[in-house]
Design a protein around this motif. Sequence first.
Motif, PDB file in Angstrom:
ATOM      1  N   SER A 208       0.863  -1.173   0.000  1.00 18.98           N
ATOM      2  CA  SER A 208       0.000   0.000   0.000  1.00 18.98           C
ATOM      3  C   SER A 208       0.899   1.222   0.000  1.00 18.98           C
ATOM      4  N   LEU A 209       0.430   2.308   0.616  1.00 18.77           N
ATOM      5  CA  LEU A 209       1.229   3.533   0.657  1.00 18.77           C
ATOM      6  C   LEU A 209       2.528   3.252   1.408  1.00 18.77           C
ATOM      7  N   GLY A 210       3.665   3.379   0.746  1.00 15.17           N
ATOM      8  CA  GLY A 210       4.930   3.114   1.393  1.00 15.17           C
ATOM      9  C   GLY A 210       6.086   3.194   0.424  1.00 15.17           C
ATOM     10  N   PRO A 211       7.264   2.784   0.862  1.00 12.74           N
ATOM     11  CA  PRO A 211       8.461   2.917   0.035  1.00 12.74           C
ATOM     12  C   PRO A 211       8.359   2.274  -1.337  1.00 12.74           C
ATOM     13  N   GLY A 212       7.760   1.054  -1.403  1.00  8.61           N
ATOM     14  CA  GLY A 212       7.698   0.372  -2.689  1.00  8.61           C
ATOM     15  C   GLY A 212       6.949   1.175  -3.733  1.00  8.61           C
ATOM     16  N   GLU A 213       5.756   1.636  -3.387  1.00  7.06           N
ATOM     17  CA  GLU A 213       4.947   2.380  -4.356  1.00  7.06           C
ATOM     18  C   GLU A 213       5.578   3.729  -4.678  1.00  7.06           C
ATOM     19  N   LEU A 214       6.098   4.404  -3.672  1.00  2.00           N
ATOM     20  CA  LEU A 214       6.739   5.698  -3.921  1.00  2.00           C
ATOM     21  C   LEU A 214       7.953   5.544  -4.830  1.00  2.00           C
ATOM     22  N   LEU A 215       8.731   4.497  -4.606  1.00  2.00           N
ATOM     23  CA  LEU A 215       9.896   4.259  -5.472  1.00  2.00           C
ATOM     24  C   LEU A 215       9.470   3.984  -6.906  1.00  2.00           C
ATOM     25  N   MET A 216       8.426   3.176  -7.070  1.00  2.00           N
ATOM     26  CA  MET A 216       7.991   2.820  -8.422  1.00  2.00           C
ATOM     27  C   MET A 216       7.561   4.045  -9.215  1.00  2.00           C
ATOM     28  N   HIS A 217       6.898   4.984  -8.541  1.00  2.00           N
ATOM     29  CA  HIS A 217       6.370   6.152  -9.244  1.00  2.00           C
ATOM     30  C   HIS A 217       7.371   7.309  -9.307  1.00  2.00           C
ATOM     31  N   PHE A 218       8.208   7.445  -8.275  1.00  2.00           N
ATOM     32  CA  PHE A 218       8.998   8.663  -8.173  1.00  2.00           C
ATOM     33  C   PHE A 218      10.493   8.431  -7.941  1.00  2.00           C
ATOM     34  N   GLY A 219      10.905   7.183  -7.701  1.00  2.00           N
ATOM     35  CA  GLY A 219      12.304   6.928  -7.393  1.00  2.00           C
ATOM     36  C   GLY A 219      13.228   7.112  -8.594  1.00  2.00           C
ATOM     37  N   ILE A 355      13.633  10.324  -1.872  1.00  2.00           N
ATOM     38  CA  ILE A 355      12.968   9.556  -2.927  1.00  2.00           C
ATOM     39  C   ILE A 355      12.840  10.447  -4.166  1.00  2.00           C
ATOM     40  N   GLY A 356      13.458   9.994  -5.238  1.00  2.00           N
ATOM     41  CA  GLY A 356      13.504  10.804  -6.448  1.00  2.00           C
ATOM     42  C   GLY A 356      14.718  11.699  -6.527  1.00  2.00           C
ATOM     43  N   GLY A 357      15.549  11.676  -5.473  1.00  2.00           N
ATOM     44  CA  GLY A 357      16.759  12.488  -5.494  1.00  2.00           C
ATOM     45  C   GLY A 357      16.485  13.965  -5.241  1.00  2.00           C
ATOM     46  N   ARG A 358      17.521  14.752  -5.442  1.00  2.00           N
ATOM     47  CA  ARG A 358      17.444  16.184  -5.159  1.00  2.00           C
ATOM     48  C   ARG A 358      16.323  16.867  -5.953  1.00  2.00           C
ATOM     49  N   GLU A 359      16.033  16.374  -7.157  1.00  2.00           N
ATOM     50  CA  GLU A 359      15.007  16.997  -7.998  1.00  2.00           C
ATOM     51  C   GLU A 359      13.615  16.897  -7.375  1.00  2.00           C
ATOM     52  N   ARG A 360      13.437  15.951  -6.445  1.00  2.00           N
ATOM     53  CA  ARG A 360      12.108  15.759  -5.847  1.00  2.00           C
ATOM     54  C   ARG A 360      12.003  16.401  -4.462  1.00  2.00           C
ATOM     55  N   ILE A 361      12.964  17.195  -4.070  1.00  2.00           N
ATOM     56  CA  ILE A 361      12.901  17.822  -2.760  1.00  2.00           C
ATOM     57  C   ILE A 361      11.679  18.747  -2.698  1.00  2.00           C
ATOM     58  N   GLY A 362      10.920  18.645  -1.619  1.00  2.00           N
ATOM     59  CA  GLY A 362       9.737  19.474  -1.453  1.00  2.00           C
ATOM     60  C   GLY A 362       8.500  18.966  -2.168  1.00  2.00           C
ATOM     61  N   GLN A 363       8.608  17.838  -2.873  1.00  2.00           N
ATOM     62  CA  GLN A 363       7.456  17.308  -3.610  1.00  2.00           C
ATOM     63  C   GLN A 363       6.788  16.128  -2.898  1.00  2.00           C
ATOM     64  N   GLY A 364       7.155  15.922  -1.651  1.00  2.00           N
ATOM     65  CA  GLY A 364       6.671  14.740  -0.936  1.00  2.00           C
ATOM     66  C   GLY A 364       5.175  14.676  -0.775  1.00  2.00           C
ATOM     67  N   TRP A 365       4.534  15.822  -0.494  1.00  2.00           N
ATOM     68  CA  TRP A 365       3.090  15.791  -0.295  1.00  2.00           C
ATOM     69  C   TRP A 365       2.365  15.402  -1.575  1.00  2.00           C
ATOM     70  N   ARG A 366       2.832  15.942  -2.700  1.00  2.00           N
ATOM     71  CA  ARG A 366       2.228  15.581  -3.981  1.00  2.00           C
ATOM     72  C   ARG A 366       2.418  14.096  -4.247  1.00  2.00           C
ATOM     73  N   MET A 367       3.585  13.571  -3.926  1.00  2.00           N
ATOM     74  CA  MET A 367       3.856  12.154  -4.129  1.00  2.00           C
ATOM     75  C   MET A 367       2.929  11.295  -3.268  1.00  2.00           C
ATOM     76  N   LEU A 368       2.759  11.704  -2.006  1.00  2.00           N
ATOM     77  CA  LEU A 368       1.909  10.941  -1.100  1.00  2.00           C
ATOM     78  C   LEU A 368       0.451  10.979  -1.538  1.00  2.00           C
ATOM     79  N   MET A 369      -0.023  12.135  -1.952  1.00  2.00           N
ATOM     80  CA  MET A 369      -1.409  12.254  -2.394  1.00  2.00           C
ATOM     81  C   MET A 369      -1.653  11.445  -3.669  1.00  2.00           C
ATOM     82  N   HIS A 370      -0.657  11.411  -4.539  1.00  2.00           N
ATOM     83  CA  HIS A 370      -0.782  10.640  -5.775  1.00  2.00           C
ATOM     84  C   HIS A 370      -0.967   9.156  -5.460  1.00  2.00           C
ATOM     85  N   CYS A 371      -0.182   8.651  -4.518  1.00  2.00           N
ATOM     86  CA  CYS A 371      -0.263   7.233  -4.175  1.00  2.00           C
ATOM     87  C   CYS A 371      -1.511   6.925  -3.356  1.00  2.00           C
TER      88      CYS A 371
END
Length: 812
Positions: A208-219, A355-371
């Motif tokens: 479910s919501l966690g490292p695996g899904e976040l990595l697949m979409h944004f890692g 997650i996603g490296g430096r380019e994804r800094i500050g985008q965590g909420w969008r990533m979480l809402m997406h998943c």
Amino acid sequence: MTFSFLSALIIGLLALAYLRAPAWSAAALSALGLAGTSVVAVAWPVTALLAVSTIVFATLAVHPLRRALISAPLFSWFKTVLPAMSATEKEALDAGTVWWDAELFSGRPDWKKLFDMPPPRLSEEEQAFVDGPVEELCAMLDDWQINRELKDLPPEAWQFIREKRFLSMIIPKEYGGLDFSAQGNAAVVTKISTRSLTAAVSVMVPNSLGPGELLMHFGTDEQKDHYLPRLSRGEEIPCFALTSPQAGSDAASMPDEGVVCKKTINGEEVLGLSVSWDKRYITLAPVATVLGLAFKTRDPDGLLGGKEHLGISCALIPTNTPGVEIGSRHLPGGSLFMNGPTRGKDVFIPMDWLIGGRERIGQGWRMLMHCLAAGRAISLPAQGVAGGKAASMLTGAYARIRYQFKQPIGHFEGIEEPLARIGAEAYRMEAAHKLTMSALDRGDKPVVLSAILKAYHTEANRRVINDAMDVHGGKAVVEGPGNYLSMNYQALPVSITVEGANILTRSMIVFGQGAIRCHPYLLKEMTAATDNDLAGFDKALWAHVGFLISNAVRAPVLALTGARISRSPVTGPTARYYRQINRLSAAFTFTADLCLLILGGKFKFAEKLSGRFADALANLYLASATLRRFEDDGRPEEDLAVLDFAVQDSLNKVEEALYGVYRNFPIPALGPVLRLINFPLGRRNVPADDRTGRKIARQLLEKSATRDRLIHGAYVSTEEDGTGIVLKAFDAVLKAEPAEHALRNALKVVPNPSNVHAVTAKAVKAGVITEDQAADLIRAQELSARVIAVDEFTPEQLDITQTEAPRLAAAG
């Protein structure tokens, strides 16, 4: 003549509104009527009214003129009253997609869109996994041992879960995962949940919501290549930490923070973050090897060259990193899965751990809402479905086995009521869950429907377990290995609380988010105002006005005609339900539109009204899904009772919710008017009658096709455990039923565990039954006695100090 002429014009305009015809058609009709006044003698006020209406409709039909004269002033006003929207709110609104929920919010649902959805199916590989490894896992689980003795899954179960890749159902095969569909994922969680919630939670969280899904979409590619194969093989156990003591539902207010800094490591200066956090309620944290973490990010020294406050970021941190505190446990009631807090103080993490490296800094909420837009629909609702299946299977069996007053308790009308509710809830929950899984597998991310499933399925699970407890009586309240209900009952608050407590989900998310996302024009108006787009605002605004007028006409017309003039996509006994949904959709949408118009930005704080609208929207969806399931199952006639009960209950709740809105409308005097417009003949949908409930109850008390469909996908134990014994007893009692009837008729006696040997011997001697039938009766009664019995414990098995103290005091 004037009255007839005017009536014809009004009917024509209403027909255009009902059909949502464009403004120019209304202008043309008004102009035609105005021209007709030269032929038909009418009173001069009618001529004046027609002239004015022709001018108004013509102005609305000419877009540049309308925009200059009306839309521009309204645009300026709208921008001043538009409620402020935080970045996190905007990202939540932008997440996910809409589908059938938007159709229900249209006032005129297009049923083709519902039936275009592919029917739910498991692939051969998924079905083999459910029939093989899942069945094996369930067989090695003992809930009493897990929750009262080990306080954890047994080591062999953990090993099996890792080896069979239960933790990587969502990970693509290229990384070693199972790559299951949402249907497959849900089927696995549902079946395990009918056996052990501890095991189900342990399996579902990594999927479910966690490292695996976040990595697949944004890692990054490097992160995927490193972590996903290790997660697939079970070499890494993941958890994800979001909730803080001071920030539960309001996750955007979390105090946890990462500060951009530099640190010298092995003589080299490394850019990273110094992160401090205090998180709780984190599932799998005590056993996790890699910690997913959400935290606010600051760059006070401008090391990244931009603003200081960067937003929420997500990182992956190995739990053996210096400074990471992990290993303590919370004890969730009734289901002791691994859950606990995690803390860290000034833990340095390199930038490439984000997650996603430096380019994804500050985008965590969008990533979480997406998943979360998709993930919320799968696991917790699957537990609700499992609760419905288990309650149908076991409570139906128990109510047939247990006798009082010389008959099965399931034959009492008082017991028929909860049995009927259990069967209907089980049918409806699975219908909505499978339909939503089909949407996910099609590529949709139905954010509003996900919230509906989470809130309303976990509440439905609470209802079915409560009903099951009531039917079982004392059997359900005495704890022990033979009690297959009490731990599920105790664990109910867990699913209701997590991923947003249901109070919040109902009051703020389902309709608060749904009103903006599902409404065909509201978000467009808000976006146009934010972008200062007058043309876009003008187009959306007047489409919205026409939409409002159309529903204001459709709702009373459909109510007065019993919705008979609306279209049903099917014929037969269920057609009337489709028409009722059409009617209630128009009433719901018109009422909601007016409420939003009156309250404006204040609506986000009108949580009671929002909750009632959420109930209406949710039950329109549940009714639609139930009807779709009936079609997918081939329209089996024997399922009509459970379908009628479920759909009538949902439609009744829609009307109840809308009546609640009218009683509490922001302008009190307008509430009764709206009720009269939308329900001129009063409420039309009532709960199912007692005959329908009796049919459902009797279907659960016997081996019926409906019962088989309701419990399909549940784990059916064949062991000598609590559920295994009750199912064996159920089979034995049904097999012995002809012999029991023979004894009742010939000897006027009902066999029970105390007299069965004597009465069967007498019956065999009298030629009433055969020896084989006598053996069947004896086995049925022996197994029934084991089911009815409750567990006992010796003082040595408990705490001897506590049990001996009263005895010693009495003796003294």
